[in-house]
Structure formats: C-alpha cells, structure tokens
Design a protein around this motif. Structure first.
Motif, PDB file in Angstrom:
ATOM      1  N   ASP A 116      -1.401  -2.035 -10.415  1.00 25.52           N
ATOM      2  CA  ASP A 116      -0.511  -0.964 -10.864  1.00 25.52           C
ATOM      3  C   ASP A 116      -0.871   0.399 -10.286  1.00 25.52           C
ATOM      4  OD1 ASP A 116      -2.821  -0.960 -12.440  1.00 25.52           O
ATOM      5  OD2 ASP A 116      -1.783  -0.244 -14.223  1.00 25.52           O
ATOM      6  N   ARG A 117      -2.034   0.523  -9.677  1.00 29.24           N
ATOM      7  CA  ARG A 117      -2.424   1.790  -9.042  1.00 29.24           C
ATOM      8  C   ARG A 117      -1.974   1.873  -7.589  1.00 29.24           C
ATOM      9  NH1 ARG A 117      -8.427   3.051  -9.260  1.00 29.24           N
ATOM     10  NH2 ARG A 117      -7.673   4.930  -8.246  1.00 29.24           N
ATOM     11  N   LEU A 118      -1.531   0.758  -7.021  1.00 27.28           N
ATOM     12  CA  LEU A 118      -1.125   0.744  -5.617  1.00 27.28           C
ATOM     13  C   LEU A 118       0.256   1.355  -5.449  1.00 27.28           C
ATOM     14  CD1 LEU A 118      -2.211  -2.863  -4.583  1.00 27.28           C
ATOM     15  CD2 LEU A 118      -3.491  -0.738  -4.324  1.00 27.28           C
ATOM     16  N   ALA A 119       0.482   1.937  -4.274  1.00 27.98           N
ATOM     17  CA  ALA A 119       1.813   2.452  -3.946  1.00 27.98           C
ATOM     18  C   ALA A 119       2.790   1.281  -3.958  1.00 27.98           C
ATOM     19  CB  ALA A 119       1.784   3.120  -2.575  1.00 27.98           C
ATOM     20  N   LYS A 120       3.999   1.521  -4.452  1.00 26.53           N
ATOM     21  CA  LYS A 120       5.003   0.453  -4.571  1.00 26.53           C
ATOM     22  C   LYS A 120       5.302  -0.198  -3.217  1.00 26.53           C
ATOM     23  CE  LYS A 120       5.973   0.964  -8.985  1.00 26.53           C
ATOM     24  NZ  LYS A 120       5.274   0.128  -9.926  1.00 26.53           N
ATOM     25  N   VAL A 121       5.343   0.607  -2.165  1.00 25.83           N
ATOM     26  CA  VAL A 121       5.601   0.051  -0.834  1.00 25.83           C
ATOM     27  C   VAL A 121       4.443  -0.851  -0.420  1.00 25.83           C
ATOM     28  CG1 VAL A 121       5.843   0.620   1.615  1.00 25.83           C
ATOM     29  CG2 VAL A 121       7.105   1.924  -0.089  1.00 25.83           C
ATOM     30  N   ASP A 122       3.214  -0.391  -0.633  1.00 32.95           N
ATOM     31  CA  ASP A 122       2.047  -1.187  -0.238  1.00 32.95           C
ATOM     32  C   ASP A 122       1.970  -2.512  -0.990  1.00 32.95           C
ATOM     33  OD1 ASP A 122       1.370   0.817   1.519  1.00 32.95           O
ATOM     34  OD2 ASP A 122      -0.346   1.551   0.367  1.00 32.95           O
ATOM     35  N   ILE A 123       2.210  -2.482  -2.294  1.00 34.40           N
ATOM     36  CA  ILE A 123       2.139  -3.733  -3.059  1.00 34.40           C
ATOM     37  C   ILE A 123       3.248  -4.684  -2.633  1.00 34.40           C
ATOM     38  CG2 ILE A 123       3.464  -2.929  -5.076  1.00 34.40           C
ATOM     39  CD1 ILE A 123       0.534  -5.403  -5.125  1.00 34.40           C
ATOM     40  N   THR A 124       4.400  -4.143  -2.293  1.00 28.40           N
ATOM     41  CA  THR A 124       5.503  -4.999  -1.853  1.00 28.40           C
ATOM     42  C   THR A 124       5.177  -5.644  -0.508  1.00 28.40           C
ATOM     43  OG1 THR A 124       7.041  -3.558  -3.052  1.00 28.40           O
ATOM     44  CG2 THR A 124       8.000  -5.079  -1.457  1.00 28.40           C
ATOM     45  N   ILE A 125       4.614  -4.876   0.414  1.00 25.08           N
ATOM     46  CA  ILE A 125       4.205  -5.428   1.720  1.00 25.08           C
ATOM     47  C   ILE A 125       3.101  -6.461   1.527  1.00 25.08           C
ATOM     48  CG2 ILE A 125       3.152  -4.894   3.959  1.00 25.08           C
ATOM     49  CD1 ILE A 125       4.507  -2.087   3.698  1.00 25.08           C
ATOM     50  N   ILE A 140       1.000  -5.627   8.830  1.00 24.43           N
ATOM     51  CA  ILE A 140       0.417  -4.364   9.296  1.00 24.43           C
ATOM     52  C   ILE A 140       1.476  -3.518   9.994  1.00 24.43           C
ATOM     53  CG2 ILE A 140      -1.223  -3.339  10.937  1.00 24.43           C
ATOM     54  CD1 ILE A 140      -3.004  -5.865  10.384  1.00 24.43           C
ATOM     55  N   GLU A 141       2.245  -4.135  10.876  1.00 25.32           N
ATOM     56  CA  GLU A 141       3.282  -3.392  11.603  1.00 25.32           C
ATOM     57  C   GLU A 141       4.340  -2.840  10.656  1.00 25.32           C
ATOM     58  OE1 GLU A 141       3.118  -2.439  14.790  1.00 25.32           O
ATOM     59  OE2 GLU A 141       1.155  -3.399  14.745  1.00 25.32           O
ATOM     60  N   ILE A 142       4.720  -3.599   9.666  1.00 27.21           N
ATOM     61  CA  ILE A 142       5.699  -3.122   8.693  1.00 27.21           C
ATOM     62  C   ILE A 142       5.100  -1.983   7.863  1.00 27.21           C
ATOM     63  CG2 ILE A 142       6.980  -3.788   6.613  1.00 27.21           C
ATOM     64  CD1 ILE A 142       7.554  -6.450   8.079  1.00 27.21           C
ATOM     65  N   ALA A 143       3.815  -2.097   7.537  1.00 28.50           N
ATOM     66  CA  ALA A 143       3.135  -1.025   6.794  1.00 28.50           C
ATOM     67  C   ALA A 143       3.105   0.271   7.606  1.00 28.50           C
ATOM     68  CB  ALA A 143       1.715  -1.457   6.428  1.00 28.50           C
ATOM     69  N   LYS A 144       2.960   0.160   8.911  1.00 29.19           N
ATOM     70  CA  LYS A 144       2.962   1.358   9.762  1.00 29.19           C
ATOM     71  C   LYS A 144       4.322   2.052   9.735  1.00 29.19           C
ATOM     72  CE  LYS A 144      -0.565  -0.266  13.017  1.00 29.19           C
ATOM     73  NZ  LYS A 144      -0.791  -0.747  14.403  1.00 29.19           N
TER      74      LYS A 144
END
Length: 143
Positions: free
Chosen positions: A69-78, A102-106
């Motif tokens: 729950d502390r992670l950014a929503k985008v990061d947890i989704t990726i 990784i590429e999508i996270a960038k």
C-alpha cells in the motif's frame, strides 16, 4: 497489436481497475477505444486479476521495509503485470517479462521505477530458479 502495445494497454486497464474498481470488460474497452481486442492484452489483464492474491504475496515477499500500500499505484500495477508474466505465463521467457516491465516503468513510472521494478522481479526470478533446481534434486531416484 504488438506485444509492447498490448502490455501498455493492459497496464492502463489494470490501473483503471485498481483506481476506480471497474470491471475487466469495461477497463479493456476503455483502453482499446476503437481498436480490436487483442488476446494477449486480454490474457494479461484477466491473468493478473485471477492470480492477484498470489502475485501480491510474491511481491510483498521481495519488498524490503515496504508494504504494497506504500507503493506508487503505477509501480504496483507494473509489478503485478510483470509478476504475472514471470510466474504464470510460460509463453514469455522470464528475462523478456522483466525487461518489458522495466521498459514500461521507464515510460509510465518515475525516474526510479525501472530500477525498483527490476530489483523485485529479478529477486522473484532468482527464487524461482532456486526452487526449480531444488525440485529437480528432490525428484532424483538416487535419494
């Protein structure tokens, strides 16, 4: 649809579902707009949702001093989508699943997202490799 595009659209659909609680069908329709549905996109979204408890447990195992729950929503989704590909999609090589995440996270995350995603998914991959090598030893008829 190229797989990278399908992954990006799957991320967007999963993100919508996470934020607003909409259903799979509606989220996919939203990201497709006028495009035809793609089986890989459908598989990513449905597979990630279907295995969400196992995926979240696996991610949590590899977080150090953090909770989901502390992670950014985008990061947890990726991470969820990458972990799904890593653990449950045998058609995608592990390194490809990690590299694509990784590429999508960038693209969608912040400056640190790629490195963070890489760390978590790489730990999960290493654990899977240890389990597989341990299982092979346990199946030996010479024990």
């Amino acid at each position: 649809m190229k797989r990278r595009t399908a992954r990006e659209k799957a991320l967007q659909a999963l993100f919508q579902m996470n934020i607003s609680g909409i259903e799979v069908k509606e989220a996919i329709a939203n990201v497709l707009e006028e495009e035809q549905n793609d089986s890989f996109l459908q598989q990513l979204v449905e597979g990630t949702i279907q295995h969400l408890p196992q995926i979240d447990a696996e991610i949590q195992k590899h977080l150090e001093n953090w909770t989901l729950d502390r992670l950014a929503k985008v990061d947890i989704t990726i991470l969820r989508m990458g972990m799904y590909e890593l653990l449950f999609n045998e058609d995608v090589p592990e390194n490809v699943a990690i590299n694509e995440a990784i590429e999508i996270a960038k693209i969608f995350g912040d400056d640190h997202s790629g490195k963070f995603i890489n760390g978590i998914l790489s730990k999960a991959k290493e654990e899977n490799e240890r389990k597989r090598s341990g299982e092979e030893e346990d199946d030996s008829p010479f024990d």
